[in-house]
Design a protein around this motif. Structure first.
Motif, short mmCIF file in Angstrom:
data_model
loop_
_atom_site.label_atom_id
_atom_site.label_comp_id
_atom_site.label_asym_id
_atom_site.label_seq_id
_atom_site.Cartn_x
_atom_site.Cartn_y
_atom_site.Cartn_z
N ALA A 333 2.97 -79.03 -18.48
CA ALA A 333 2.33 -79.64 -17.31
C ALA A 333 3.10 -79.40 -16.01
CB ALA A 333 2.14 -81.14 -17.53
N GLY A 334 4.30 -78.85 -16.12
CA GLY A 334 5.05 -78.48 -14.93
C GLY A 334 5.90 -79.60 -14.35
N SER A 335 6.25 -79.45 -13.07
CA SER A 335 7.19 -80.38 -12.43
C SER A 335 6.57 -81.74 -12.16
CB SER A 335 7.69 -79.78 -11.12
OG SER A 335 6.61 -79.53 -10.23
N ASP A 336 5.25 -81.84 -12.20
CA ASP A 336 4.56 -83.11 -11.96
C ASP A 336 3.59 -83.39 -13.11
OD1 ASP A 336 3.61 -85.43 -10.83
OD2 ASP A 336 2.24 -84.41 -9.42
N PRO A 337 4.13 -83.89 -14.23
CA PRO A 337 3.29 -84.10 -15.41
C PRO A 337 2.41 -85.35 -15.30
CG PRO A 337 5.51 -84.83 -15.88
CD PRO A 337 5.54 -84.26 -14.48
N THR A 338 1.39 -85.27 -14.48
CA THR A 338 0.45 -86.37 -14.33
C THR A 338 -0.37 -86.51 -15.61
OG1 THR A 338 -1.30 -84.96 -13.46
CG2 THR A 338 0.26 -85.89 -11.86
N PRO A 339 -1.00 -87.66 -15.83
CA PRO A 339 -1.86 -87.79 -17.00
C PRO A 339 -2.93 -86.71 -17.09
CG PRO A 339 -1.44 -89.95 -16.07
CD PRO A 339 -0.84 -88.96 -15.12
N GLU A 340 -3.53 -86.36 -15.96
CA GLU A 340 -4.56 -85.31 -15.96
C GLU A 340 -3.96 -83.97 -16.35
OE1 GLU A 340 -7.66 -85.59 -15.89
OE2 GLU A 340 -8.47 -86.76 -14.22
N ALA A 341 -2.75 -83.65 -15.84
CA ALA A 341 -2.11 -82.38 -16.16
C ALA A 341 -1.74 -82.32 -17.64
CB ALA A 341 -0.87 -82.18 -15.29
N ILE A 342 -1.28 -83.44 -18.19
CA ILE A 342 -0.95 -83.49 -19.61
C ILE A 342 -2.20 -83.29 -20.45
CG2 ILE A 342 -0.09 -84.98 -21.47
CD1 ILE A 342 1.73 -86.31 -19.34
N ASN A 343 -3.28 -83.95 -20.08
CA ASN A 343 -4.54 -83.83 -20.82
C ASN A 343 -5.03 -82.38 -20.83
OD1 ASN A 343 -6.76 -85.34 -22.19
ND2 ASN A 343 -7.97 -84.44 -20.53
N THR A 344 -4.95 -81.72 -19.68
CA THR A 344 -5.37 -80.32 -19.60
C THR A 344 -4.49 -79.44 -20.48
OG1 THR A 344 -6.21 -80.60 -17.35
CG2 THR A 344 -5.68 -78.36 -18.04
N ALA A 345 -3.19 -79.70 -20.46
CA ALA A 345 -2.25 -78.89 -21.24
C ALA A 345 -2.49 -79.04 -22.74
CB ALA A 345 -0.82 -79.28 -20.89
N ILE A 346 -2.86 -80.24 -23.19
CA ILE A 346 -3.11 -80.44 -24.62
C ILE A 346 -4.22 -79.51 -25.10
CG2 ILE A 346 -3.93 -82.07 -26.37
CD1 ILE A 346 -2.64 -84.31 -24.68
N GLY A 347 -5.24 -79.35 -24.28
CA GLY A 347 -6.36 -78.50 -24.66
C GLY A 347 -6.03 -77.03 -24.75
N LYS A 348 -4.86 -76.63 -24.27
CA LYS A 348 -4.47 -75.22 -24.27
C LYS A 348 -3.34 -74.91 -25.25
CE LYS A 348 -5.69 -74.70 -19.36
NZ LYS A 348 -5.19 -74.36 -18.01
N LEU A 349 -3.01 -75.84 -26.14
CA LEU A 349 -1.85 -75.67 -27.00
C LEU A 349 -2.02 -74.61 -28.07
CD1 LEU A 349 -0.55 -79.32 -27.57
CD2 LEU A 349 0.33 -77.58 -26.01
N GLY A 350 -3.22 -74.42 -28.58
CA GLY A 350 -3.42 -73.47 -29.67
C GLY A 350 -2.84 -73.98 -30.97
N GLN A 351 -2.29 -73.08 -31.81
CA GLN A 351 -1.80 -73.47 -33.13
C GLN A 351 -0.51 -74.28 -33.02
OE1 GLN A 351 -1.58 -69.97 -35.65
NE2 GLN A 351 -3.69 -70.31 -36.31
N ILE A 352 -0.40 -75.26 -33.92
CA ILE A 352 0.73 -76.18 -33.93
C ILE A 352 1.40 -76.12 -35.30
CG2 ILE A 352 1.42 -78.61 -33.78
CD1 ILE A 352 -1.14 -78.90 -31.93
N ALA A 353 2.68 -75.74 -35.32
CA ALA A 353 3.44 -75.72 -36.57
C ALA A 353 3.78 -77.16 -36.95
CB ALA A 353 4.70 -74.89 -36.40
N SER A 354 3.53 -77.51 -38.20
CA SER A 354 3.63 -78.90 -38.61
C SER A 354 4.11 -78.99 -40.05
CB SER A 354 2.25 -79.57 -38.48
OG SER A 354 2.20 -80.79 -39.20
N PRO A 355 4.72 -80.12 -40.44
CA PRO A 355 5.07 -80.32 -41.85
C PRO A 355 3.87 -80.24 -42.79
CG PRO A 355 6.27 -81.86 -40.48
CD PRO A 355 5.28 -81.19 -39.58
N ARG A 356 2.67 -80.47 -42.30
CA ARG A 356 1.48 -80.38 -43.16
C ARG A 356 1.01 -78.95 -43.34
NH1 ARG A 356 -2.87 -83.06 -39.03
NH2 ARG A 356 -0.96 -83.82 -38.09
N GLY A 357 1.54 -78.02 -42.52
CA GLY A 357 1.03 -76.68 -42.41
C GLY A 357 0.46 -76.49 -41.01
N THR A 358 0.22 -75.25 -40.61
CA THR A 358 -0.26 -74.97 -39.26
C THR A 358 -1.68 -75.51 -39.06
OG1 THR A 358 1.12 -73.00 -39.14
CG2 THR A 358 -0.69 -73.16 -37.57
#
Length: 397
Positions: A333-358
């Motif tokens: 979200a950059g230097s100003d991680p506002t709630p809106e910026a965080i929400n937008t960034a979540i939608g762009k994460l793609g695959q997430i490595a996790s203990p359950r599997g990707t």
């Protein structure tokens, strides 16, 4: 569970607002979510009292474990974690969430055990424009623009195991569960998928039997109905103390030899210890097991066991992953991680490595597209455990 979702949403009164139970490590009048020192406020709402206290505690501890193993930071910022008690559902969850969002002014909200709680809190999320990264099951919602979940939709466990039950049970199946939102969703997932592939329910009216929640502690009259139905197997969803009662009574009843299949919450975590031998051989479906063999899970389990007795549960795992999601999103979200910026960034994460599997978020439901596992309660050393015995479907839409 899964889930597990307690009570329905109800209208709130002023008296309920006074019942909010919140503990905080920080508060103030800075911009939403941030402080002068560059830290960021995150709100965690979970059932720390009531029927699902054990689940809420696991959710809290899973998130805290991620912080403990990442220098207390998310996205490079020190976290001020503000914890509030969800209680038994929307009646207490909504005022608690309102305080976190409007008074404490958190940048993001996480946790929440009950599906009814999620539904009740969603309008406040939209009003304050703060994202929720939830870590337990939830029902389908019309508006998920600020709602993300690292766990599952509540109908997915049953849908994932339906084909296995159809292939392995020669005869009809009796469906039974608790009469509240979580029970409706969990059982509907199974019965809808089971029916579509030709499975037949043994219930007298062809519909799931729902037991009053949380009042039902004696299941013997229901077991008599199951025996009379001629069912070849049973499928169920219960969690918490109800799961302990159901399993113990099942093992002592006249239907004890009928195979029991369930959403994994029936034998997950501390309830398995309370059930003991009564749980042996139960089959369940879940998105996680601590015996999964991948590098992320080995590290997660080791870190958990260093701080806690026993193995981590799906509740702790989903909350750990919620912290991982926020870590990446806040950083992006950059230097100003506002709630809106965080929400937008979540939608762009793609695959997430996790203990359950990707896994990754569905673009339509904002819940995981993930693999589900078939587990059976088996002996593991000197203790019983939920052992993975096969892979089931990959579910997500």
């Amino acid at each position: 569970m899964p889930l597990i979702t307690p009570w329905r949403s109800r209208a709130l009164t002023a008296a309920l607002l006074a019942a909010v139970l919140t503990t905080s490590t920080a508060c103030g009048d800075d911009a939403p979510g941030t402080s002068a020192g560059g830290s960021i406020k995150i709100g965690l709402l979970a059932s720390l009292s009531g029927t699902y206290q054990a689940v809420g505690t696991e959710i809290r501890d899973g998130f805290q474990l991620y912080l403990d193993t990442h220098d207390g930071k998310l996205g490079g910022r020190q976290v001020d974690l503000i914890v509030a008690d969800e209680g038994n559902g929307a009646q207490t969850a909504v005022p608690a969430a309102t305080k976190l969002l409007k008074q404490d002014r958190v940048s993001a909200l996480t946790g929440i055990v009950g599906g009814g709680s999620v539904a009740g809190v969603t309008p406040v999320l939209n009003e304050t424009k703060v994202p929720l990264v939830g870590s337990n099951g939830r029902p389908e919602l019309k508006d998920v623009s600020r709602v993300w979940h690292t766990s599952y939709l509540s109908d997915e466990p049953g849908a994932a195991i339906a084909q296995h039950v159809r292939d392995n049970v020669k005869g009809s199946v009796y469906a039974i569960g608790p009469d509240y939102q979580g029970g409706w969703d969990e059982l509907r997932g199974f019965t809808d998928a089971f029916g579509k592939i030709g499975g037949k329910l043994a219930n007298a009216d062809g519909k799931t039997t729902f037991t009053p929640f949380p009042a039902t502690t004696n299941f013997l009259p229901y077991f008599a109905r199951i025996k009379a139905s001629g069912a070849a197997a049973v499928y169920t969803f219960y969690a918490g103390s109800a799961a302990v009662d159901f399993v113990k009574q099942y093992a002592q009843s006249e239907i004890k030899d009928i195979p029991l299949y369930a959403a994994g919450f029936l034998t997950e975590g501390g309830v398995l210890n309370a059930q003991g031998e009564a749980a042996r051989d139960i089959y369940s479906v879940l998105n996680y097991s601590p015996d999964l063999d991948n590098a992320e899970n080995r590290a997660f389990v080791a870190a958990w066991k260093a701080k806690h007795d026993g193995s981590p549960t799906t509740y702790a795992l989903a909350s750990y992953d919620a912290a991982a999601v926020l870590d990446r999103a806040i950083g992006a979200a950059g230097s100003d991680p506002t709630p809106e910026a965080i929400n937008t960034a979540i939608g762009k994460l793609g695959q997430i490595a996790s203990p359950r599997g990707t896994w990754q978020f569905s673009t339509t439901t904002h819940s995981p597209v993930q693999k589900w596992y078939l587990r059976q309660v088996r002996q593991d050393g000197r203790a019983l455990s939920n052992t993975v015995v096969g892979d089931l479907a990959t579910v997500g839409r």
